[in-house]
Design a protein around this motif. Structure first.
Motif, PDB file in Angstrom:
ATOM      1  N   SER A   1      48.245   7.479   1.457  1.00 47.95           N
ATOM      2  CA  SER A   1      48.931   8.361   2.408  1.00 47.95           C
ATOM      3  C   SER A   1      49.057   9.779   1.843  1.00 47.95           C
ATOM      4  N   THR A   2      49.316   9.903   0.547  1.00 40.03           N
ATOM      5  CA  THR A   2      49.417  11.232  -0.055  1.00 40.03           C
ATOM      6  C   THR A   2      48.051  11.910  -0.113  1.00 40.03           C
ATOM      7  N   ALA A   3      47.010  11.135  -0.404  1.00 38.14           N
ATOM      8  CA  ALA A   3      45.657  11.696  -0.383  1.00 38.14           C
ATOM      9  C   ALA A   3      45.321  12.220   1.009  1.00 38.14           C
ATOM     10  N   THR A   4      45.720  11.494   2.029  1.00 39.79           N
ATOM     11  CA  THR A   4      45.475  11.917   3.407  1.00 39.79           C
ATOM     12  C   THR A   4      46.238  13.202   3.732  1.00 39.79           C
ATOM     13  N   ILE A   5      47.475  13.306   3.272  1.00 39.64           N
ATOM     14  CA  ILE A   5      48.277  14.508   3.517  1.00 39.64           C
ATOM     15  C   ILE A   5      47.651  15.726   2.835  1.00 39.64           C
ATOM     16  N   LEU A   6      47.218  15.579   1.578  1.00 39.45           N
ATOM     17  CA  LEU A   6      46.591  16.713   0.901  1.00 39.45           C
ATOM     18  C   LEU A   6      45.255  17.070   1.536  1.00 39.45           C
ATOM     19  N   PHE A   7      44.505  16.077   1.982  1.00 41.57           N
ATOM     20  CA  PHE A   7      43.262  16.311   2.715  1.00 41.57           C
ATOM     21  C   PHE A   7      43.563  17.166   3.951  1.00 41.57           C
TER      22      PHE A   7
ATOM     23  N   PHE B   1      45.555  10.608  -6.900  1.00 40.40           N
ATOM     24  CA  PHE B   1      45.562  10.221  -8.315  1.00 40.40           C
ATOM     25  C   PHE B   1      46.547  10.993  -9.190  1.00 40.40           C
ATOM     26  N   VAL B   2      47.066  12.107  -8.700  1.00 37.86           N
ATOM     27  CA  VAL B   2      48.034  12.886  -9.485  1.00 37.86           C
ATOM     28  C   VAL B   2      49.389  12.910  -8.774  1.00 37.86           C
ATOM     29  N   VAL B   3      49.405  13.405  -7.539  1.00 39.45           N
ATOM     30  CA  VAL B   3      50.671  13.631  -6.848  1.00 39.45           C
ATOM     31  C   VAL B   3      51.399  12.319  -6.542  1.00 39.45           C
ATOM     32  N   ALA B   4      50.748  11.393  -5.870  1.00 41.58           N
ATOM     33  CA  ALA B   4      51.435  10.154  -5.450  1.00 41.58           C
ATOM     34  C   ALA B   4      52.023   9.371  -6.620  1.00 41.58           C
ATOM     35  N   PRO B   5      51.238   9.048  -7.658  1.00 36.99           N
ATOM     36  CA  PRO B   5      51.850   8.282  -8.751  1.00 36.99           C
ATOM     37  C   PRO B   5      52.954   9.060  -9.473  1.00 36.99           C
ATOM     38  N   THR B   6      52.770  10.370  -9.597  1.00 35.10           N
ATOM     39  CA  THR B   6      53.778  11.182 -10.285  1.00 35.10           C
ATOM     40  C   THR B   6      55.074  11.236  -9.489  1.00 35.10           C
ATOM     41  N   ILE B   7      54.987  11.504  -8.194  1.00 35.71           N
ATOM     42  CA  ILE B   7      56.187  11.619  -7.363  1.00 35.71           C
ATOM     43  C   ILE B   7      56.889  10.266  -7.246  1.00 35.71           C
TER      44      ILE B   7
END
Length: 190
Positions: free
Chosen positions: A20-26, A56-62
């Motif tokens: 879901s975060t990858a989709t938002i950044l896309f 790979f960066v934002v979602a796991p970190t947040i």
């Protein structure tokens, strides 16, 4: 749709957060390129890079950060707890994460550390101030009324606006825009 997403968050929180975060950044990068920058030729490599950073960066970190905040400051949804989480989030985590995001994005573009340092010197303060303008009101709501398992999803909704701006700034070779210009950028698409 919401029920399905909530079920996915419950059964597979990390994987659901990643896609879901990858989709938002896309989406944020597509909006940045098409509506803000008005590019004639879309840079799909850039969009893929931003999407990968989301997953790979934002979602796991947040996700890890929200779990850590709950362990450090408690999981109660009291106003006093929310204010403490907001202060730690926006004064400690957010400024560091902005620098990490810009650095990783530029490294993935093959830019030198000198160029990265130059961008950080010119854009960092403006990006952090804009971060506070967007995130402070929403994070207090997030920490006060949103249950932990739904915080990433709530953040992702707000993140569409933030990541559109961040995609623009992280990939900008133009003069930095001021945080005062943020409202104009987000509302004037003529």
């Amino acid at each position: 749709m919401f029920a399905w997403y909530a079920k996915q968050l419950s059964s597979r929180p990390l994987v659901t957060g990643i896609w879901s975060t990858a989709t938002i950044l896309f989406t944020g990068d597509v909006v940045a390129q098409q509506l803000i920058e008005r590019r004639e030729k879309h840079d799909w490599v850039r969009t893929a890079r931003m999407s990968a950073m989301g997953g790979f960066v934002v979602a796991p970190t947040i996700r890890t950060w929200y779990l850590t905040l709950d362990k450090m400051l408690g999981s109660q949804m009291l106003l006093s707890t929310a204010v403490k989480k907001l202060a730690v989030d926006q004064l400690c985590f957010a400024p560091c994460f902005v620098a990490v995001f810009i650095t990783i994005n530029n490294l993935l573009q093959g830019k030198s550390m000198d160029l990265i340092e130059k961008q950080l010197r010119s854009d960092y303060g403006n990006i952090v101030v804009t971060n506070w303008m967007i995130w402070v009101p929403f994070q207090i709501l997030n920490f006060r009324i949103i249950p932990l398992q739904h915080r990433l999803m709530f953040s992702n909704v707000v993140a569409l606006v933030w990541n559109t701006y961040l995609a623009y700034k992280a990939n900008s070779e133009n003069d930095p825009i001021s945080s005062d210009d943020m409202e104009t950028i987000l509302t004037d698409n003529d």
